[in-house]
Design a protein around this motif. Sequence first.
Motif, mmCIF file in Angstrom:
data_model
loop_
_atom_site.group_PDB
_atom_site.id
_atom_site.type_symbol
_atom_site.label_atom_id
_atom_site.label_comp_id
_atom_site.label_asym_id
_atom_site.label_seq_id
_atom_site.Cartn_x
_atom_site.Cartn_y
_atom_site.Cartn_z
ATOM 1 N N LEU A 179 44.675 35.102 39.076
ATOM 2 C CA LEU A 179 43.292 34.654 38.954
ATOM 3 C C LEU A 179 42.385 35.440 39.889
ATOM 4 O O LEU A 179 41.295 35.889 39.498
ATOM 5 N N SER A 180 42.827 35.653 41.122
ATOM 6 C CA SER A 180 41.984 36.325 42.105
ATOM 7 C C SER A 180 41.730 37.781 41.733
ATOM 8 O O SER A 180 40.620 38.294 41.905
ATOM 9 N N ARG A 181 42.738 38.449 41.200
ATOM 10 C CA ARG A 181 42.562 39.859 40.839
ATOM 11 C C ARG A 181 41.628 40.018 39.649
ATOM 12 O O ARG A 181 40.761 40.905 39.643
ATOM 13 N N PHE A 182 41.774 39.169 38.656
ATOM 14 C CA PHE A 182 40.881 39.282 37.507
ATOM 15 C C PHE A 182 39.460 38.874 37.887
ATOM 16 O O PHE A 182 38.482 39.459 37.401
ATOM 17 N N LYS A 183 39.339 37.887 38.769
ATOM 18 C CA LYS A 183 38.002 37.519 39.234
ATOM 19 C C LYS A 183 37.363 38.694 39.957
ATOM 20 O O LYS A 183 36.168 38.976 39.764
ATOM 21 N N GLN A 184 38.152 39.393 40.764
ATOM 22 C CA GLN A 184 37.617 40.555 41.477
ATOM 23 C C GLN A 184 37.231 41.673 40.516
ATOM 24 O O GLN A 184 36.205 42.341 40.701
ATOM 25 N N HIS A 185 38.034 41.869 39.462
ATOM 26 C CA HIS A 185 37.696 42.879 38.453
ATOM 27 C C HIS A 185 36.303 42.613 37.885
ATOM 28 O O HIS A 185 35.457 43.514 37.812
ATOM 29 N N PHE A 186 36.065 41.373 37.476
ATOM 30 C CA PHE A 186 34.791 41.038 36.844
ATOM 31 C C PHE A 186 33.637 41.011 37.853
ATOM 32 O O PHE A 186 32.556 41.535 37.586
ATOM 33 N N ARG A 187 33.881 40.400 38.988
ATOM 34 C CA ARG A 187 32.799 40.236 39.957
ATOM 35 C C ARG A 187 32.337 41.565 40.536
ATOM 36 O O ARG A 187 31.164 41.730 40.875
ATOM 37 N N GLU A 229 41.430 49.825 33.479
ATOM 38 C CA GLU A 229 42.204 49.182 34.540
ATOM 39 C C GLU A 229 42.470 47.708 34.237
ATOM 40 O O GLU A 229 43.597 47.226 34.374
ATOM 41 N N VAL A 230 41.434 46.980 33.817
ATOM 42 C CA VAL A 230 41.625 45.551 33.573
ATOM 43 C C VAL A 230 42.495 45.329 32.334
ATOM 44 O O VAL A 230 43.292 44.387 32.279
ATOM 45 N N THR A 231 42.403 46.229 31.358
ATOM 46 C CA THR A 231 43.245 46.125 30.163
ATOM 47 C C THR A 231 44.707 46.343 30.515
ATOM 48 O O THR A 231 45.591 45.592 30.076
#
Length: 251
Positions: A211-219, A236-238
């Motif tokens: 959760l934290s890594r994907f939140k950082q990707h978007f934020r 990267e996110v894909t």
Amino acid sequence: MDVHVRGSGAVEPFLAARDLLETEYDLELPVIVKIREDPDERTMAGHYDDRHELLVSRRAATSAMARELALHEFAHMARYEEGHPSHVQSTEEALFLALAGRSVERRKLSQCYQIANHMKDIYADDITLDIGPTGKLVDFMESSLAAALAETPPPAPGEWTHETASADPEITAVNAAFALALLERHGAIEEEHRLYDLADAAAADAPGVSLSRFKQHFRSLVEDPGESEYRKALVEVTREYTLSGGTRAAD
């Protein structure tokens, strides 16, 4: 900014959204809003040489979120007209680069498109959250995540993950990360908000997704990226998502 509403339904939410957008932005092309009976697709926007089109279900057009949904779609149109990389680059090309040489199941591939749409939504909502009220959006995201969690059955004994057609735990966790990232990006959520508890529950249902890594990707998406910078972020996110939770052969 010209907005033309066709179909049976109230025009006020769309005109109100237009008025909000015009406080900071404008659209060169006219917008044709078509209200239709089909309730399955809440909103869908299309871009053409001489116009933008917004297809809206009657249910969405008469909902409490009608103005906010319209403003969100108008913001997508503004990003498209300004040539923002998130809205003019080929998603298919970026996914091809991200997944080249890998076998990805159909379920995850379709969810990669959803993640790409989240990145577009970040940039569209940078506009909407800058010029519009945030309360309804926060409530909407909270209720949507709660509904997704309610649709997810408990895991079978001995299983870490579980999947249903209605609520896939992995993409639900990414959706939670997106919601938090967007709201934190604009200071629109308090630290003790219930959405954080719901996001933690979504993360617990999908231990293979950070959760934290994907939140950082978007934020951390930069406000005005170059084409290569945006493509790199999407790649990267894909890749991270397709590797999360393990991989299986394509269907």
